[in-house]
Write an enzyme that holds these catalytic residues in place. Sequence first.
Site, mmCIF file in Angstrom:
data_model
loop_
_atom_site.group_PDB
_atom_site.id
_atom_site.type_symbol
_atom_site.label_atom_id
_atom_site.label_comp_id
_atom_site.label_asym_id
_atom_site.label_seq_id
_atom_site.Cartn_x
_atom_site.Cartn_y
_atom_site.Cartn_z
ATOM 1 N N SER A 42 -2.584 1.874 -0.382
ATOM 2 C CA SER A 42 -2.594 1.538 1.039
ATOM 3 C C SER A 42 -3.994 1.089 1.419
ATOM 4 O O SER A 42 -4.974 1.424 0.730
ATOM 5 C CB SER A 42 -2.209 2.774 1.863
ATOM 6 N N TYR A 86 -3.739 11.519 4.978
ATOM 7 C CA TYR A 86 -3.097 10.441 4.215
ATOM 8 C C TYR A 86 -4.140 9.662 3.424
ATOM 9 O O TYR A 86 -3.950 9.380 2.232
ATOM 10 C CB TYR A 86 -2.348 9.524 5.179
#
Length: 225
Positions: free
Chosen positions: A125, A138
Amino acid sequence: MRTALITGASKGVGEAIARALAPTHRLILGGRDQAALDALAAELPAARAWPVELADVTERDVEGIDRLDVLVHSAGVVTLGRIGETPADVWRRTMDINVVAVAELTRLLLPALRAAGGHVVLINSGAGQRANPGWVSYAASKFALRAFADGLRLEEPELRVTTVYPGRVATDMQRGVRAQEGGAFEPEKYLEPQTVARAVLAAINAGPDAHLTELTLRPSEGPVS
């Protein structure tokens, strides 16, 4: 035909990658939603569902996989929240799914990957390249995933290891993220899952003299986190 195992294959980026690989690979479709996996397997040639709880994967789950050309880690979870609002159970679940499960499944499949001189693809990501407020748990998991990929590449030089860093992608996961952020889901501003799948396909199909170690994709407009 070569064989590919894809986690998170029941929807979103994982499903798009499965469809992109279907013409050239036997597919093992990993995920938790057996009905969705069965439906996708019925559409694709030489595909089978592999329902699994990745947090609890064991040697029994990978029995019979003796040779594996491609392993794509696409499953993941995200829970937003500032550090002061994020309890330990969120950190543990995020790390468990996004990092520990990836490491354990890769470990279990290393003999099969070594036998094929295989390729491991990790869907990371933009959060794996920088940490933003509200995204720290995250981002930490994705930074760890990046370190895992780098280490695997060095420890297993006969394998190819590619990390893909997409920005926002128009998936159900992104819909959930936008709900957590209190914003509108605007798919026209995001990458399409098929775009990420094409990048994965390019890495896999690079010639034997090429090793695409990292690919960064960003939407042409809109937020990039």
